[in-house]
Design an enzyme around this catalytic site. Structure first.
Site, PDB file in Angstrom:
ATOM      1  N   VAL A  13      20.015  -3.846  27.438  1.00  0.00           N
ATOM      2  CA  VAL A  13      19.790  -4.507  26.145  1.00  0.00           C
ATOM      3  C   VAL A  13      19.783  -6.030  26.282  1.00  0.00           C
ATOM      4  O   VAL A  13      19.485  -6.744  25.322  1.00  0.00           O
ATOM      5  CB  VAL A  13      20.849  -4.094  25.095  1.00  0.00           C
ATOM      6  CG1 VAL A  13      20.681  -2.638  24.694  1.00  0.00           C
ATOM      7  CG2 VAL A  13      22.259  -4.375  25.598  1.00  0.00           C
ATOM      8  N   THR A  16      23.100  -9.214  30.703  1.00  0.00           N
ATOM      9  CA  THR A  16      23.061 -10.226  31.768  1.00  0.00           C
ATOM     10  C   THR A  16      22.254 -11.441  31.323  1.00  0.00           C
ATOM     11  O   THR A  16      22.662 -12.590  31.566  1.00  0.00           O
ATOM     12  CB  THR A  16      22.452  -9.624  33.055  1.00  0.00           C
ATOM     13  OG1 THR A  16      23.191  -8.447  33.404  1.00  0.00           O
ATOM     14  CG2 THR A  16      22.511 -10.607  34.209  1.00  0.00           C
ATOM     15  N   LYS A  37      31.487  -9.392  37.122  1.00  0.00           N
ATOM     16  CA  LYS A  37      30.798  -8.132  36.836  1.00  0.00           C
ATOM     17  C   LYS A  37      31.544  -7.162  37.738  1.00  0.00           C
ATOM     18  O   LYS A  37      31.130  -6.919  38.878  1.00  0.00           O
ATOM     19  CB  LYS A  37      29.307  -8.246  37.191  1.00  0.00           C
ATOM     20  CG  LYS A  37      28.543  -6.944  37.173  1.00  0.00           C
ATOM     21  CD  LYS A  37      27.979  -6.599  35.820  1.00  0.00           C
ATOM     22  CE  LYS A  37      27.328  -5.221  35.831  1.00  0.00           C
ATOM     23  NZ  LYS A  37      26.661  -4.875  34.585  1.00  0.00           N
ATOM     24  N   ASP A  56      22.925  -8.249  38.863  1.00  0.00           N
ATOM     25  CA  ASP A  56      23.540  -8.907  37.701  1.00  0.00           C
ATOM     26  C   ASP A  56      24.535  -9.970  38.167  1.00  0.00           C
ATOM     27  O   ASP A  56      24.533 -11.107  37.680  1.00  0.00           O
ATOM     28  CB  ASP A  56      24.314  -7.894  36.835  1.00  0.00           C
ATOM     29  CG  ASP A  56      23.406  -6.970  36.057  1.00  0.00           C
ATOM     30  OD1 ASP A  56      22.183  -6.994  36.306  1.00  0.00           O
ATOM     31  OD2 ASP A  56      23.919  -6.231  35.206  1.00  0.00           O
ATOM     32  N   GLU A 117      31.007  -9.233  32.289  1.00  0.00           N
ATOM     33  CA  GLU A 117      29.976  -8.300  31.818  1.00  0.00           C
ATOM     34  C   GLU A 117      30.406  -6.882  32.161  1.00  0.00           C
ATOM     35  O   GLU A 117      30.725  -6.575  33.313  1.00  0.00           O
ATOM     36  CB  GLU A 117      28.601  -8.583  32.462  1.00  0.00           C
ATOM     37  CG  GLU A 117      27.561  -7.583  31.924  1.00  0.00           C
ATOM     38  CD  GLU A 117      26.161  -7.684  32.555  1.00  0.00           C
ATOM     39  OE1 GLU A 117      25.801  -8.749  33.082  1.00  0.00           O
ATOM     40  OE2 GLU A 117      25.438  -6.670  32.492  1.00  0.00           O
ATOM     41  N   GLY A 118      30.409  -6.023  31.149  1.00  0.00           N
ATOM     42  CA  GLY A 118      30.717  -4.616  31.382  1.00  0.00           C
ATOM     43  C   GLY A 118      29.544  -3.917  32.040  1.00  0.00           C
ATOM     44  O   GLY A 118      28.634  -4.552  32.593  1.00  0.00           O
ATOM     45  N   GLY A 120      26.702  -0.881  31.259  1.00  0.00           N
ATOM     46  CA  GLY A 120      26.157   0.043  30.255  1.00  0.00           C
ATOM     47  C   GLY A 120      26.555  -0.396  28.861  1.00  0.00           C
ATOM     48  O   GLY A 120      26.636  -1.586  28.567  1.00  0.00           O
ATOM     49  N   ASN A 177      18.804  -9.256  20.552  1.00  0.00           N
ATOM     50  CA  ASN A 177      17.999  -9.785  21.660  1.00  0.00           C
ATOM     51  C   ASN A 177      16.640  -9.091  21.753  1.00  0.00           C
ATOM     52  O   ASN A 177      16.565  -7.874  21.892  1.00  0.00           O
ATOM     53  CB  ASN A 177      18.798  -9.573  22.952  1.00  0.00           C
ATOM     54  CG  ASN A 177      18.052 -10.068  24.164  1.00  0.00           C
ATOM     55  OD1 ASN A 177      17.379 -11.098  24.114  1.00  0.00           O
ATOM     56  ND2 ASN A 177      18.170  -9.340  25.259  1.00  0.00           N
ATOM     57  N   GLN A 178      15.591  -9.909  21.729  1.00  0.00           N
ATOM     58  CA  GLN A 178      14.230  -9.363  21.871  1.00  0.00           C
ATOM     59  C   GLN A 178      13.943  -9.078  23.337  1.00  0.00           C
ATOM     60  O   GLN A 178      13.544  -9.978  24.069  1.00  0.00           O
ATOM     61  CB  GLN A 178      13.203 -10.368  21.341  1.00  0.00           C
ATOM     62  CG  GLN A 178      12.924 -10.191  19.882  1.00  0.00           C
ATOM     63  CD  GLN A 178      11.853 -11.182  19.406  1.00  0.00           C
ATOM     64  OE1 GLN A 178      11.415 -12.073  20.116  1.00  0.00           O
ATOM     65  NE2 GLN A 178      11.439 -11.021  18.175  1.00  0.00           N
TER      66      GLN A 178
HETATM   67  N1  LIG Z   1      15.259 -12.198  25.644  1.00  0.00           N
HETATM   68  C1  LIG Z   1      14.603 -11.645  26.667  1.00  0.00           C
HETATM   69  N2  LIG Z   1      13.342 -12.047  26.979  1.00  0.00           N
HETATM   70  C2  LIG Z   1      12.671 -11.498  28.012  1.00  0.00           C
HETATM   71  N3  LIG Z   1      13.166 -10.508  28.797  1.00  0.00           N
HETATM   72  C3  LIG Z   1      14.406 -10.065  28.541  1.00  0.00           C
HETATM   73  C4  LIG Z   1      15.186 -10.594  27.473  1.00  0.00           C
HETATM   74  N4  LIG Z   1      16.382  -9.959  27.465  1.00  0.00           N
HETATM   75  C5  LIG Z   1      16.335  -9.071  28.467  1.00  0.00           C
HETATM   76  N5  LIG Z   1      15.167  -9.130  29.101  1.00  0.00           N
HETATM   77  C6  LIG Z   1      14.746  -8.304  30.264  1.00  0.00           C
HETATM   78  O1  LIG Z   1      15.126  -6.960  29.975  1.00  0.00           O
HETATM   79  C7  LIG Z   1      15.683  -6.336  31.123  1.00  0.00           C
HETATM   80  C8  LIG Z   1      17.116  -5.904  30.816  1.00  0.00           C
HETATM   81  O2  LIG Z   1      17.887  -7.074  30.578  1.00  0.00           O
HETATM   82  P1  LIG Z   1      19.326  -7.258  31.227  1.00  0.00           P
HETATM   83  O3  LIG Z   1      19.294  -6.938  32.674  1.00  0.00           O
HETATM   84  O4  LIG Z   1      19.814  -8.589  30.822  1.00  0.00           O
HETATM   85  O5  LIG Z   1      20.101  -6.093  30.454  1.00  0.00           O
HETATM   86  P2  LIG Z   1      21.585  -5.549  30.687  1.00  0.00           P
HETATM   87  O6  LIG Z   1      22.081  -5.083  29.378  1.00  0.00           O
HETATM   88  O7  LIG Z   1      22.360  -6.562  31.399  1.00  0.00           O
HETATM   89  O8  LIG Z   1      21.293  -4.295  31.643  1.00  0.00           O
HETATM   90  P3  LIG Z   1      22.385  -3.461  32.494  1.00  0.00           P
HETATM   91  O9  LIG Z   1      22.899  -2.392  31.588  1.00  0.00           O
HETATM   92  O10 LIG Z   1      21.549  -2.915  33.627  1.00  0.00           O
HETATM   93  O11 LIG Z   1      23.440  -4.400  32.968  1.00  0.00           O
HETATM   94  C9  LIG Z   1      15.588  -7.356  32.265  1.00  0.00           C
HETATM   95  O12 LIG Z   1      14.399  -7.143  32.974  1.00  0.00           O
HETATM   96  C10 LIG Z   1      15.522  -8.688  31.524  1.00  0.00           C
HETATM   97  O13 LIG Z   1      14.842  -9.691  32.248  1.00  0.00           O
HETATM   98 MG   LIG Z   2      23.377  -6.394  33.209  1.00  0.00          MG
END
Ligand SMILES: Nc1ncnc2c1ncn2[C@@H]1O[C@H](COP(=O)(O)OP(=O)(O)OP(=O)(O)O)[C@@H](O)[C@H]1O
Ligand SMILES: [Mg+2]
Length: 223
Positions: A13, A16, A37, A56, A117-118, A120, A177-178
């Site tokens: 979502v 990171t 992490k 991450d 950062e947790g 999932g 977050n988009q």
């Molecule tokens: N605001 C944003 N604009 C563009 N891409 C984004 C945005 N937020 C997240 N992404 C993309 O979406 C994907 C998932 O984002 P991210 O890795 O931050 O999620 P996460 O919640 O940390 O995932 P995980 O559960 O694996 O730790 C990544 O490829 C990231 O680059």
């Molecule tokens: Mg992450």
């Protein structure tokens, strides 16, 4: 020691992505940022080596600009892209929540600003018999909830926040977050969430620098 536990309504979502924005913003505001992490799954194995790459942790460490080793930032790494609890079971070495708790605090000073950062979502299993929620509660850190801006966000956000309230965890705010280009012109999750929540909700647009509201939040947190 000040800190934030970054969790999400789900995996992928943007925890990171927002963590990286936060670390940079905190640094710009004069903070010494430490990142943890404590466990990462889905790590790539480097060719011809036993080393697992925690992507991450690598991103967070770079954003924080710290000299902590990657082992300090992310001591528990697994290759299978499953929950940490399950990955540890597959490795025949169950993970204890106490070890993750210790890894989050190890080497962190009282003047540091700690970002954890947790793994999932808030109720994803992170260690033997323990959820992300249990790690956040054990650390006693305020929680930042990251939510993907898509249909279903209101439901997922309200469920997660009720779970936090049940555990008495303070919610710092919600980042909507988009993660992709918006395609549904009728959707306005930001307005909907603001109607339902007392907590602040900020919007992070797709492929953009940190939302200016994030800077305002940080300045408010730092007083
Ligand atoms: N605001 C944003 N604009 C563009 N891409 C984004 C945005 N937020 C997240 N992404 C993309 O979406 C994907 C998932 O984002 P991210 O890795 O931050 O999620 P996460 O919640 O940390 O995932 P995980 O559960 O694996 O730790 C990544 O490829 C990231 O680059
Ligand atoms: Mg992450």
């Amino acid at each position: 020691m000040r800190g934030i536990f970054i969790t999400g309504t789900d995996t992928a979502v943007g925890k990171t992505t927002i963590g990286v924005h936060l670390a940079k913003t905190l640094r710009q505001n004069g903070q010494r940022v430490r990142v943890r992490k404590p466990v990462e799954t889905g790590c790539e194995r480097l060719a011809g080596s036993d080393a697992l790459q925690p992507s991450d942790a690598i991103q967070l460490r770079a954003a924080a600009g710290i000299t902590d080793t990657l082992d300090a930032v992310c001591p528990y790494r697994y290759e299978p892209p499953v929950s940490p609890e399950w990955a540890a079971r597959l490795a025949n070495c169950p993970l204890a929540i106490g070890d993750l708790h210790a890894a989050c605090l190890d080497g962190v000073g009282s003047d540091d600003f700690l970002l954890v950062e947790g793994a999932g979502g808030f109720y994803s299993p992170i260690a033997q018999g323990a959820l992300n929620a249990d790690l956040a509660a054990g650390l006693g850190m305020p929680v930042l909830l990251v939510v993907a801006d898509r249909l279903g966000a209101v439901n997922q956000t309200l469920l997660a926040i009720e779970a936090m309230e049940m555990r008495g965890l303070p919610l710092m705010g919600v980042v909507l977050n988009q993660v992709a280009q918006p395609e549904n012109p009728f959707l306005d999750n930001h307005a909907e969430l603001q109607r339902w929540l007392a907590a602040p909700v900020i919007h992070q647009t797709y492929n953009s620098p940190a939302s200016p509201q994030l800077t305002q939040w940080v300045q408010k947190w730092l007083g």
